[in-house]
Design an enzyme around this catalytic site. Structure first.
Site, PDB file in Angstrom:
ATOM      1  N   TYR A  27      -9.656 -10.593  -6.806  1.00  0.00           N
ATOM      2  CA  TYR A  27      -8.656 -10.744  -7.860  1.00  0.00           C
ATOM      3  C   TYR A  27      -8.890 -11.988  -8.703  1.00  0.00           C
ATOM      4  O   TYR A  27      -8.431 -12.053  -9.843  1.00  0.00           O
ATOM      5  CB  TYR A  27      -7.252 -10.758  -7.250  1.00  0.00           C
ATOM      6  CG  TYR A  27      -6.929  -9.447  -6.589  1.00  0.00           C
ATOM      7  CD1 TYR A  27      -6.683  -8.319  -7.356  1.00  0.00           C
ATOM      8  CD2 TYR A  27      -6.934  -9.308  -5.210  1.00  0.00           C
ATOM      9  CE1 TYR A  27      -6.425  -7.094  -6.768  1.00  0.00           C
ATOM     10  CE2 TYR A  27      -6.680  -8.093  -4.606  1.00  0.00           C
ATOM     11  CZ  TYR A  27      -6.425  -6.993  -5.392  1.00  0.00           C
ATOM     12  OH  TYR A  27      -6.180  -5.772  -4.813  1.00  0.00           O
ATOM     13  N   HIS A  65      -4.034  -9.325   3.662  1.00  0.00           N
ATOM     14  CA  HIS A  65      -5.476  -9.361   3.914  1.00  0.00           C
ATOM     15  C   HIS A  65      -5.767 -10.319   5.073  1.00  0.00           C
ATOM     16  O   HIS A  65      -5.307 -11.458   5.072  1.00  0.00           O
ATOM     17  CB  HIS A  65      -6.237  -9.855   2.681  1.00  0.00           C
ATOM     18  CG  HIS A  65      -6.251  -8.864   1.554  1.00  0.00           C
ATOM     19  ND1 HIS A  65      -6.514  -9.225   0.244  1.00  0.00           N
ATOM     20  CD2 HIS A  65      -6.047  -7.526   1.538  1.00  0.00           C
ATOM     21  CE1 HIS A  65      -6.469  -8.148  -0.522  1.00  0.00           C
ATOM     22  NE2 HIS A  65      -6.183  -7.108   0.236  1.00  0.00           N
ATOM     23  N   ARG A 106       0.857  -1.180   0.000  1.00  0.00           N
ATOM     24  CA  ARG A 106       0.000   0.000   0.000  1.00  0.00           C
ATOM     25  C   ARG A 106       0.899   1.237   0.000  1.00  0.00           C
ATOM     26  O   ARG A 106       2.021   1.198   0.506  1.00  0.00           O
ATOM     27  CB  ARG A 106      -0.888   0.024   1.255  1.00  0.00           C
ATOM     28  CG  ARG A 106      -1.810  -1.181   1.408  1.00  0.00           C
ATOM     29  CD  ARG A 106      -2.541  -1.126   2.750  1.00  0.00           C
ATOM     30  NE  ARG A 106      -3.443  -2.247   2.930  1.00  0.00           N
ATOM     31  CZ  ARG A 106      -3.129  -3.393   3.529  1.00  0.00           C
ATOM     32  NH1 ARG A 106      -1.900  -3.553   4.024  1.00  0.00           N
ATOM     33  NH2 ARG A 106      -4.005  -4.350   3.666  1.00  0.00           N
ATOM     34  N   LYS A 130      -2.154  -2.796   7.946  1.00  0.00           N
ATOM     35  CA  LYS A 130      -3.332  -2.414   8.714  1.00  0.00           C
ATOM     36  C   LYS A 130      -3.380  -3.176  10.027  1.00  0.00           C
ATOM     37  O   LYS A 130      -3.023  -4.345  10.106  1.00  0.00           O
ATOM     38  CB  LYS A 130      -4.603  -2.699   7.898  1.00  0.00           C
ATOM     39  CG  LYS A 130      -4.802  -1.728   6.739  1.00  0.00           C
ATOM     40  CD  LYS A 130      -6.137  -1.969   6.060  1.00  0.00           C
ATOM     41  CE  LYS A 130      -6.386  -0.940   4.976  1.00  0.00           C
ATOM     42  NZ  LYS A 130      -7.685  -1.153   4.298  1.00  0.00           N
ATOM     43  N   ARG A 149      -0.896  -2.007  -6.841  1.00  0.00           N
ATOM     44  CA  ARG A 149      -1.156  -3.132  -5.924  1.00  0.00           C
ATOM     45  C   ARG A 149      -2.100  -4.137  -6.584  1.00  0.00           C
ATOM     46  O   ARG A 149      -1.875  -5.350  -6.526  1.00  0.00           O
ATOM     47  CB  ARG A 149      -1.742  -2.579  -4.627  1.00  0.00           C
ATOM     48  CG  ARG A 149      -2.078  -3.597  -3.550  1.00  0.00           C
ATOM     49  CD  ARG A 149      -2.402  -2.829  -2.262  1.00  0.00           C
ATOM     50  NE  ARG A 149      -3.158  -3.601  -1.296  1.00  0.00           N
ATOM     51  CZ  ARG A 149      -2.611  -4.392  -0.373  1.00  0.00           C
ATOM     52  NH1 ARG A 149      -1.298  -4.539  -0.331  1.00  0.00           N
ATOM     53  NH2 ARG A 149      -3.359  -5.049   0.506  1.00  0.00           N
ATOM     54  N   HIS A 173      -2.997   2.489  -5.681  1.00  0.00           N
ATOM     55  CA  HIS A 173      -3.593   1.176  -5.421  1.00  0.00           C
ATOM     56  C   HIS A 173      -3.670   0.335  -6.691  1.00  0.00           C
ATOM     57  O   HIS A 173      -3.742  -0.897  -6.616  1.00  0.00           O
ATOM     58  CB  HIS A 173      -4.982   1.348  -4.805  1.00  0.00           C
ATOM     59  CG  HIS A 173      -5.205   0.496  -3.592  1.00  0.00           C
ATOM     60  ND1 HIS A 173      -4.455   0.612  -2.438  1.00  0.00           N
ATOM     61  CD2 HIS A 173      -6.086  -0.511  -3.356  1.00  0.00           C
ATOM     62  CE1 HIS A 173      -4.871  -0.271  -1.548  1.00  0.00           C
ATOM     63  NE2 HIS A 173      -5.854  -0.972  -2.083  1.00  0.00           N
TER      64      HIS A 173
END
Length: 295
Positions: A276, A267, A146, A170, A244, A241
């Site tokens: 994806y 994730h 990110r 995150k 990414r 993004h």
């Protein structure tokens, strides 16, 4: 209400350990709702019911807010009012009867391999800024980081001799990511020819620096990317993004397992990564339509 909002945001930092960007999103959603409440002369969260929430959602829709913004608002409110109920600021939780709107099937924009290759060659590597920008683009595409993770990369996060880097994603989750030889080559080039000139005999723990020797900002990377996309003649809506998304899609198309992609992207839920597979299937369908004689 302001005190309760302040306490909640402090709780997100101390108890939940959420990132600055996530907390900023929560603050934006809550402050917007509080402004709406004050316009209706509602001065306490105890007076908020599900009808009030739905009225605000309708207002968001009437103002042309994106569906994803409304979905994020509902998610923010569910967490916020759950907190208020848990700590007895309110008697009843008005979000119990509010359903989250279904998200539209939105597939992220993805660059082709050729488009990525062209984009990477746009920075002028004859000067210190071009070398830095080329290195940033190479690292973003090689790792799927990110943009917030890129700007926070520190020198001691690099383990180039082992072909890996560390990052904090995150929820303050650390992950280890492999990085390819091309990106490693450019990092060494940047550290030898560009970073010392940007540093100007100062000291910084950050890898990527601005013209003043401090850490480069997310906004700066965004602006420079837009510039290079225009130079490359790419007509797609490209953001940091997008690199990414392209990273994830290209490694899936080349046979990577979905669980591996989940780990690389950081994730927590594989359902987030599954978007994806749809992008990858679109690629397969286009290839079938183009090359199969009976398509």
């Amino acid at each position: 209400m302001d005190e309760q909002v302040k306490d909640y945001l402090h709780y997100l930092v101390i108890e939940r350990g959420l990132s600055d960007n996530t907390i900023k999103s929560y603050r934006q959603d809550i402050v917007g709702f509080v402004s709406f409440l004050r316009g209706r002369q509602i001065n306490s969260f105890k007076k908020v019911d599900s009808k009030t929430i739905l009225e605000y959602m309708k207002q968001m829709k009437d103002e042309g807010k994106a569906r994803n913004s409304v979905i994020r608002f509902v998610s923010s409110m569910k967490k916020f009012f759950s907190y208020l109920h848990k700590y007895h600021y309110i008697v009843e939780n008005p979000m119990v009867n509010v359903d989250t709107p279904k998200s539209a099937n939105h597939f992220p924009d993805v660059l082709t391999v050729n488009e990525v290759d062209k984009l990477l060659t746009m920075p002028d590597v004859s000067d210190k800024y071009g070398i830095r920008d080329r290195t940033i683009l190479e690292v973003m595409y090689a790792t799927g980081l990110r943009v917030s993770e890129v700007v926070n990369l520190k020198m001691d996060n690099l383990h180039l001799e082992m072909g890996i880097i560390q990052t904090i994603g995150k929820g303050d989750k650390e992950r280890i990511i492999p990085i390819g030889t091309e990106a490693i080559k450019w990092i060494y080039e940047y550290m030898e020819k560009s970073r010392p000139l940007l540093l100007k005999k100062r000291r910084s723990e950050y890898l990527f620096l601005n013209a003043h020797g401090g850490g480069i900002s997310r906004q700066s990377i965004w602006q420079k990317l837009k510039h290079y996309v225009a130079l490359a003649g790419i007509k797609k809506n490209v953001t940091p993004h997008t690199l990414r998304h392209s990273f994830a899609t290209h490694i899936l198309e080349n046979g990577a397992d979905l669980r591996i992609v989940q780990e690389l992207l950081g994730h927590s839920d594989i359902s987030t990564t599954q978007i994806y597979t749809h992008v990858s299937h679109e690629h397969l369908n286009k290839a079938f339509d183009e090359f199969h004689p009976h398509a």
